[in-house]
Structures are given as structure tokens and as C-alpha cells.
Scaffold this motif. Sequence first.
Motif, PDB file in Angstrom:
ATOM      1  N   THR A 200       0.810  -1.205   0.000  1.00 38.11           N
ATOM      2  CA  THR A 200       0.000   0.000   0.000  1.00 38.11           C
ATOM      3  C   THR A 200       0.852   1.266   0.000  1.00 38.11           C
ATOM      4  O   THR A 200       1.908   1.315   0.638  1.00 38.11           O
ATOM      5  CB  THR A 200      -0.951   0.036   1.213  1.00 38.11           C
ATOM      6  N   THR A 201       0.372   2.249  -0.734  1.00 39.05           N
ATOM      7  CA  THR A 201       1.009   3.574  -0.711  1.00 39.05           C
ATOM      8  C   THR A 201       0.021   4.625  -0.224  1.00 39.05           C
ATOM      9  O   THR A 201       0.319   5.815  -0.279  1.00 39.05           O
ATOM     10  CB  THR A 201       1.504   3.956  -2.121  1.00 39.05           C
ATOM     11  N   ALA A 202      -1.143   4.192   0.253  1.00 33.54           N
ATOM     12  CA  ALA A 202      -2.150   5.131   0.760  1.00 33.54           C
ATOM     13  C   ALA A 202      -1.625   5.832   2.002  1.00 33.54           C
ATOM     14  O   ALA A 202      -1.094   5.172   2.899  1.00 33.54           O
ATOM     15  CB  ALA A 202      -3.442   4.394   1.078  1.00 33.54           C
ATOM     16  N   PRO A 203      -1.735   7.165   2.070  1.00 34.42           N
ATOM     17  CA  PRO A 203      -1.253   7.893   3.249  1.00 34.42           C
ATOM     18  C   PRO A 203      -1.815   7.311   4.536  1.00 34.42           C
ATOM     19  O   PRO A 203      -3.017   7.075   4.649  1.00 34.42           O
ATOM     20  CB  PRO A 203      -1.778   9.311   3.002  1.00 34.42           C
ATOM     21  N   GLY A 204      -0.946   7.049   5.493  1.00 34.85           N
ATOM     22  CA  GLY A 204      -1.351   6.554   6.802  1.00 34.85           C
ATOM     23  C   GLY A 204      -1.397   5.046   6.924  1.00 34.85           C
ATOM     24  O   GLY A 204      -1.159   4.499   8.005  1.00 34.85           O
ATOM     25  N   LEU A 205      -1.687   4.333   5.843  1.00 32.09           N
ATOM     26  CA  LEU A 205      -1.821   2.878   5.944  1.00 32.09           C
ATOM     27  C   LEU A 205      -0.475   2.181   6.103  1.00 32.09           C
ATOM     28  O   LEU A 205      -0.387   1.124   6.733  1.00 32.09           O
ATOM     29  CB  LEU A 205      -2.555   2.318   4.726  1.00 32.09           C
ATOM     30  N   GLY A 206       0.578   2.773   5.537  1.00 31.79           N
ATOM     31  CA  GLY A 206       1.905   2.209   5.745  1.00 31.79           C
ATOM     32  C   GLY A 206       2.282   2.236   7.218  1.00 31.79           C
ATOM     33  O   GLY A 206       2.797   1.258   7.774  1.00 31.79           O
ATOM     34  N   GLU A 207       2.001   3.372   7.881  1.00 35.32           N
ATOM     35  CA  GLU A 207       2.263   3.470   9.324  1.00 35.32           C
ATOM     36  C   GLU A 207       1.353   2.531  10.103  1.00 35.32           C
ATOM     37  O   GLU A 207       1.758   1.958  11.113  1.00 35.32           O
ATOM     38  CB  GLU A 207       2.071   4.911   9.795  1.00 35.32           C
TER      39      GLU A 207
END
Length: 306
Positions: A200-207
Motif C-alpha cells: 500500500t502507498t495510501a497515506p497513513g496505511l503504511g504506518e
Amino acid sequence: MELQDKYIRFDWAVKRLLRHKANFGVLEGFLTVLIGDEIHIVEILESESNQQTENDKFNRVDIKALNSKNEIVIIEIQNTRELYYLERILYGVAKAITEHISLGETYYKVKKIYSISILYFDIGHGTDYLYHGQNIFKGVHTGDFLQVSTREKDAIVPRMPSEIYPEYFLIRVNEFNKVAVTPLEEWIEYLKTGIIRPDTTAPGLGEAREKLKYYSMTPQERHAYDEHLSALMIQNDVLDSAKLEGKIEGRLEGRAEGRAEGREEGREEGIKEGVLRNARRMKEKGFSTEDIMEITGLTFEEVSQL
């Protein structure tokens, strides 16, 4: 599913983990994708307001944050059906506005509010999983949108009402049945299934993949989390039974008083009674008043009277 791919539900994370500054990135990513503007959280605010009078209602939300634009973001996650839900989120927004302006201050101090409701129950009819409401003033005859002129730093600045008035987002999680392609769809997929793609490269989902791992919790935390999921399963089972009972009662009443009205009244009464029965069961099993309120949506007074 591999152990590292099991992630904590967002409702639990909001209440336990995402309030910490080190985890703001997860919340910021979600809000940025949803609102369509880069959001930075400055601080988490007190989410239960003080009562002004003994008859005043508390403003209970799951999380209330102040962003870098001095705007307030309210997030509320609702697992079970609640009567008058639209009225309640309207009250929550109005309460948040009045909490953050003091007597004697100019109205310029009024803060814009984003109200985000993540719903795991059927709120009504609609074909989409995401609904957005915003205040606009549109010409009845011309169709143009009103711009209001205001003075800022000795200059006249045009401002759209949408820059000031609240915005509402209703996310109907259970209605999402797509293959996730966009960052927003990836977030909704996580809200519904708990799955986060490894690429995933969706903001926040990596964290979120790093910070919301189930097996990163202590045994005590995992036990509390599992109990939370178990309580939700019991609650949903009771509500499904209550809906069926309500439909049956509604049909019987409908024969005498009108089918449509009878079905709706019977359904609502059945759901409410099911919630109360489940709350009594949880109380007998030793659940705290706060946990019962959180899971069922009942008020402190209603739980105390069980």
C-alpha cells in the motif's frame, strides 16, 4: 493470513493508540485521503465536554482533534444502530463550536468543524458507501454560489461559506463492496475487513501496518481487545434477533394500524429492547459501565437503571 498481517480494528485503535502523538501519522493519513486536503494534527482535545447545567447533555465522541489550520475534526465510530443519529451528530458539532469560543470573543474565533462518522450499521437507503454534506448558499434563480466579503488584516477578502460552516462525512462501511483501487478505497477496505495490503502507498496505511499489528500488543492488551470483539459479536447477534422480532411485531401491528408504520415502530422497539437485553447480559458478566456504553450506545443513566 500471516500473523504480521492481522491488524487491530480502527475503532479500538482510535480509542487506545491513535491518541498518542507518535501515532498521529496514521490518523493524518486517513483524514488527508478522506477530506482531500493535507491534514496535520496538532493535538487531541478533550472529547467529553463539561455540562453547563445538570440537564445538559455530554458531547461524547471517539476522538476530537485540532489540525494545523486551527480547525476541529470529530471522529465517531458507531457499531450499532442508534435512533436519531443525525440529530446527535448535529448536536455534537454545535457543542464543539460553542465549546471553543468564549463570551466576549468575536465571531471570527468560530472554528470550522469536520464531523466524520464511521458507521457499521444500516443508517438508511442509499447506493454509496460515502456521503458528504456541506453548507452552501446557492442562488435560487441564478444558480451562482454566494461569496461573503470579510475584512482580514485591513484587506477585503472574499470567503465561501463552506470555509466556515461544518462539513459532514458519513462512511457506511458495510456498503463497501468494491475492489480497492484508490487510497480512499484502501482505507475503507481496512475499516471493513482489517486488511492492509503489504504494497500500500495510501497515506497513513503504511504506518498503520507497522503500529497496529495485533501481535505487537501485550498479552493483556490482546485479551482486552479479544473481549471487545466478542462483545461486538454478541451485540450484533442480539440486534439481528431483535430486528427479526421487530419485523414480526411490526407486521402484526401493521394489520391493525397500517403496515408501513407498524413495521417501523415494531422494528425500532425490537432493536431497542435487544440492546437493553444485551446490556444486561454484559453487566451480569462484569463489563464496566463505560464499556457497556461504548458498545451499545446507551447513556450512563440507561446503563445505571439496568
